[in-house]
Structure formats: C-alpha cells, structure tokens
Design an enzyme around this catalytic site. Structure first.
Site, short mmCIF file in Angstrom:
data_model
loop_
_atom_site.label_atom_id
_atom_site.label_comp_id
_atom_site.label_asym_id
_atom_site.label_seq_id
_atom_site.Cartn_x
_atom_site.Cartn_y
_atom_site.Cartn_z
N HIS A 144 0.91 -1.11 0.09
CA HIS A 144 -0.14 -0.05 0.04
C HIS A 144 0.86 1.14 -0.12
CE1 HIS A 144 -2.75 2.82 2.01
NE2 HIS A 144 -3.69 2.32 1.42
N ASP A 221 3.17 -3.96 7.92
CA ASP A 221 1.66 -3.33 7.83
C ASP A 221 0.78 -4.49 8.19
OD1 ASP A 221 -0.39 -2.30 7.16
OD2 ASP A 221 0.20 -1.42 5.02
N GLN A 224 -4.37 -4.88 7.41
CA GLN A 224 -5.52 -5.94 6.82
C GLN A 224 -5.31 -7.29 7.66
OE1 GLN A 224 -7.55 -5.16 4.72
NE2 GLN A 224 -6.63 -3.49 3.70
N LYS A 247 -10.16 -0.64 10.76
CA LYS A 247 -10.16 -1.65 9.89
C LYS A 247 -10.52 -2.95 10.57
CE LYS A 247 -6.98 -0.11 6.14
NZ LYS A 247 -8.01 0.26 5.01
N CYS A 387 -4.79 2.52 -3.61
CA CYS A 387 -3.48 2.99 -3.15
C CYS A 387 -2.30 1.98 -3.32
CB CYS A 387 -3.50 3.38 -1.54
SG CYS A 387 -4.71 4.62 -1.46
#
Lengths: 430, 158
Positions: A144, A221, A224, A247, A387
């Site tokens: 991303h 990251d 998700q 999220k 993104c």
C-alpha cells in the site's frame, strides 16, 4: 422419507465451515445484528457491504462507547488533576493495555497514533537519523502507498537505496529473490502482512528471520490482518507492527505502532510538543519514556475509549472463528466469480492462503462503472488502484474492483455481488 | 435500469464507449500533445492534435479509463476537428461550467453535439472528474502548443 442431508452441506467446490463455527450453517453472518449501519438501505435496496478492507462497519457497542466518552468522561489526558481527567486517562491507558493484550505484548510497547499511515511515518522518520547514505531498505511490490511512500521519501532525503521484492505471477512475494536483495547494508525490510489488493498472506516470520540474520529491522503493515487473522506480535517475529483500529471494527482516527523494546528505543520522535517531554527549558528538552515520547499533542481519546469494545467483540466471536468465516466467504467468492467467466481474478487461488478479499477485473466493464452499477443495487465495493499503483502496473491494469469481507457478511452477499456483476454487464450490452 | 443509472449510462454514452472515435493515430506527427491523469482512480489518457491553417484538423486519444472518460474522449475527438483552438477553449470552458451548474445547459451556438448528453453526469459528483479529464488534457495540450513547449501532464487534482 427423503433425506435432505445433501441440502445442508455446502455446494460442490465450496469450502464448508467446520463445526467450530457454531452458528455457521452455510456460513451465516456473525453478530451482524450488532452492526446498526447494516440495517440501512442504499438506493432503495438493503445494503450489501463488501468494502471492509477499506473500513469495517462498527458494532453498536463501539459507537456507544465513543458517545459515552464524550457524554460522561471527556477531558484531556495525562494532565488534568480533576476527576474527568483521571477517568479519560484511565480509558486511554486501558485501550493501550487492551491492544497489548490482544497482540501479546505489554502496554508500554504500544504507541497510540492517528492510524497505520501515521505509525509507518513515525517508524520511517524515527529511524531516519540512524541511517547513513548508501544504507538499503527493502520494500515489496505489493505495498500500500502507506508502506511505500514514507520509505521513498526517506531514501530521497537520506540518500538511501530502495530495493524491491517483486511479486510472482501467482500474486505471491518472490522469495527466491530475497537472498540476493538482503545485503550487509540492508537496514530495514518493510512489508505488508496481507495484501490489500491480492489478499496474499505473506510469510512474515520467514522473511523476518532472514532479515534478522542480516541485522535488518522488520516493519510489518498489519492493517489488513489485525482483527481478522489469529496471531501474536511475537509469532510474526517483526520489530515493528502497525495497524488502524477502523479496519478491525473500531473507530477511525486511531492506530497503533507495536514494537520490540529495543526497536522502540532506537526510534527518534518525529513530532514534538506537549505530552512527549520529560523536562523543557527555553533552549532544550528531554524526551519522556517510550511510548509517550511518540505521542505529542492531544490524542483521539474518544476513539481509544471505544476501541476495546471492538476487540471484545472480536474475542467473543474468537479470531479462529472469524478467520474460518473469512476463508469460507473468500473461497465461495473465488468459486462463484470464476464460474461467472470472463473475469481476471488476482491473487492466490487457495482461500486459506488469503485474507478476506477478492480483487477482479472485467474487461467489459471498467471498475468505476462496475462500482457505480453495483452501488445502484445497494452493493458497496471498492474500485480503483487501492493505493497500490506499482502493484497495479505489475498486474497490467489501471484499476481493479475489490470485494472484501467482515464478520457480518454471508454467502448471500456474494450471491448478490455475482448478480450485480451480471446486471452491470447487461447495461454494457455484454 | 434504476436509481438514475439510465441517466448516467445514456445510450449515446454507451455507444461512444463501445466504438470510441479518435482512436486512429494521426496521419502525421502531432502538433500538440498532452497526457492526463486522474490520480484518485488511476485513469490515464494521451491526447494528440493535428493542426493546419489555424484550425484543429484531427484528434487522436488513447484513453485507459471508465465508460464516462472514454465517452467524453470520444465526443471530444468528434467535436474538436474543424474548430480553432480559441473555439475549442470556449467549448471546454462552457462544458466545465455546465458540469458544475444546476441545469447543465450548453448554448446551441456552441454546436455541442453529444456533449449535451454528457452533462447528465453532473448529477453524479464522483464522476464529474471522469467526464472532465479529457477536456483538461485538451487545455494542457493547447497551452503547450501556444507556448511551443512540451505539455505539463494534466491532472484532475488541482
């Protein structure tokens, strides 16, 4: 007597939920009645929300907790000597501990940020002064922009070398390339846990082990994956992990940086001001301890007061069950979309190797038109480059459509999506 | 169709999308050229113009975009041929104004052709950029041509 046993089983090719899922007959929704927004209509149709990878909807308990904070406790944190100030501070610190407990780390290794993006900027900026020109950073081709642009900018400013771990045709990281990318000058390996476009779950622990053998720090990251995949910080083997509350069924404007104790000590603050200092004179300042030195200014206390309710909801459902549910939804979506024909579907074919999302491209209907026509049917999907422009360039498309799932979705929602794609095609005369 | 989709995806627009005009390369080298981008969605287009005797004689558009951007490019290619750069600027400005107005009316003396139909997109604010992308690219190409230097890429984000 006619046996209806067959009818109760999943259709051929559909990965059934296992018995542990409890109320999961044909993969029923989990706690969907707790999400007030899902009751609304969109364009005259019941909402079918398939954009949880952008942001999940929020349980009523989260919404109520944020409202309760502003109704009953609102005050600034860590400074008020009055009762409200103490209550607000307690709620804020309780969130820190709760996040720590959720990921298996002590609260003092949890930094509260505005979101995953600001946490990644903190890591990149905070490591900056310890890096020297010619030092190398590895990022992956499936990042991303939030885990790519801060490193591009840091490399530009500090004269660092940015190296890219490519993605294979199957949508996985090309691990064979990793040994040649890792050099004695590699300082950071930054990668996503789950791709927000391909859904690919990356073998973070394996990559982290290889990076650590070279003495590099590993930044993950987990935007998700937190709240969707069962794991602890230690299991990933990373030095830094970031995610956003919104999220993971929590409120917007709140995120976290979780780090190893030594890794956090290496980080320099990037924002300065109130709340992050120990002593200030007119000419000098010393920093407060980790994690407070990274939390300048007034934080989003209302969101922090609410987020534990989201984590409680996840724990009540159990991550194992949520994961099983997302695998079932993803498997069903892959199967139905493939059967539809004419679509390019991105990422690994095995639902167990993916997070709860499916991106696809219909050569007959551009993703914008697809999203617009689905919206007219009450179906919310994301269209665009998500993104992740470099990844889309690699995939050879400008944009994709993405359906992504949460605990409240069911196979019926995927049936609605497939019907909606049929409708979109009919508009374009396909 | 329902919920306004028949207004967005009018038959004229779908026709331009199915068989876009201006996809044939120009016979000779381009006299003006610009690239346009919509960074929020990744749509891209390249516009080339041929000019002779103070007028635009032809346009070539490569559009990688949605049906609205594609149809708008196609209508643009159809409309610019035979007009002077000044006339085309006036048309582009009138279209921009119409897309942000309540009634979306384009004056008849502009001879707006199918552009009149495209103004229906103004009721879908998220798609206005898609319709305008080819036209801001056109202005960028004309600016560059006037100044005799390569065009700066046009973008829908100002």
């Amino acid at each position: 007597m006619t046996s209806r046993g067959d009818f109760l089983r999943a259709p051929a090719g559909v990965e059934p939920c296992d018995g542990q899922a409890g109320d999961c007959s044909r993969c029923g929704r989990i706690f969907s009645e707790r999400f007030p927004l899902l009751e609304r209509q969109v364009n005259g149709r019941p909402l079918v929300y398939l954009d949880s990878a952008a942001t999940t909807q929020k349980p009523g308990a989260v919404i109520a907790a944020e409202a309760r904070y502003y109704r009953e406790h609102n005050a600034n944190v860590h400074r008020g000597m009055h009762t409200l100030g103490v209550e607000a501070t307690d709620l804020y610190e309780a969130c820190r501990s709760r996040v720590g407990r959720f990921l298996g780390v002590p609260g003092e290794r949890v930094v509260v940020t505005r979101g995953a993006t600001s946490a990644l900027n903190l890591v990149a900026g905070g490591l900056g002064s310890s890096l020297k020109p010619g030092d190398e950073i590895i990022v992956t081709e499936m990042e991303h922009h939030a885990n790519l642009v801060p490193w591009i900018e840091l490399a530009r400013r500090e004269g660092l070398v940015l190296r890219h771990l490519p993605v294979t045709a199957d949508g996985e990281l090309d691990l064979e390339r990793l040994p040649q990318l890792l050099t004695p000058r590699t300082r950071v390996v930054a990668l996503t846990h789950v791709s927000n476009v391909l859904g690919t779950i990356n073998p973070v622990a394996e990559i982290a082990a290889a990076a650590h053998r070279r003495g590099a720090l590993v930044v993950v990251d987990a935007a998700q994956s937190v709240g969707h995949l069962p794991f602890t910080f230690a299991e990933l083997g990373a030095d830094f992990l970031v995610f956003s509350a919104h999220k993971a069924y929590g409120p917007m404007g709140l995120g976290f940086l979780v780090g190893g104790a030594e890794a956090l000590e290496r980080l320099q603050p990037v924002e300065f001001g109130g709340e992050m200092i120990e002593t200030v004179t007119m000419d000098s300042a010393t920093w407060a301890a980790v994690p407070y030195r990274f939390e300048a200014g007034t934080p989003n206390v209302g969101a922090a007061a609410a987020f534990p309710a989201a984590l409680d909801t996840i724990d009540e459902a159990t991550l194992q069950r949520l994961r099983q549910h997302e695998i079932s939804l993803t498997g069903y979506a892959l199967e139905r979309l493939e059967r539809l024909g004419g679509l390019t579907i991105f990422g690994p074919r095995d639902a167990a190797q993916r997070g709860g999302l499916v991106s696809f491209h219909d050569p007959m209907v551009h993703p914008h038109d697809m999203a617009q026509l689905l919206d007219s049917q009450g179906i919310a999907v994301r269209a665009g480059h998500h993104c992740a422009q470099p990844l889309h360039r690699r995939l050879g498309v400008v944009a994709t459509s993405r359906a992504s799932f949460g605990m409240y979705n069911s196979h019926d929602d995927i049936d609605a999506l497939v019907d909606g794609i049929g409708y979109a095609r009919s508009v374009f005369g396909a | 169709m329902n919920t306004g989709m028949d207004e967005l995806y009018r038959e004229v627009i779908l026709d331009h999308h199915r068989s876009p005009r201006g996809r044939e390369p120009l016979p000779g080298p381009a006299d003006a050229r610009a690239e346009g981008k919509n960074p929020s969605c990744g749509d891209e287009l390249v516009l080339e113009l041929a000019c002779a005797g103070g007028a635009i004689t032809g346009a070539h558009v490569e559009c990688h975009g949605c049906a609205i951007a594609t149809a708008s490019s196609s209508i643009l290619a159809e409309l610019v041929a035979g007009r002077t750069p000044e006339q085309v600027r006036v048309l582009a400005e009138a279209f921009r104004t119409a897309m942000h107005s309540a009634d979306g009316v384009l004056a008849d003396d502009l001879d707006p052709g199918d552009l009149e139909v495209l103004t229906g997109v103004r009721k879908f604010p998220a798609r206005v950029k898609c319709a305008l992308l080819p036209w801001i690219t056109l202005l960028s190409a004309l600016d560059a041509e006037g100044e005799g230097k390569p065009a700066a890429p046009a973008t829908t984000e100002a």
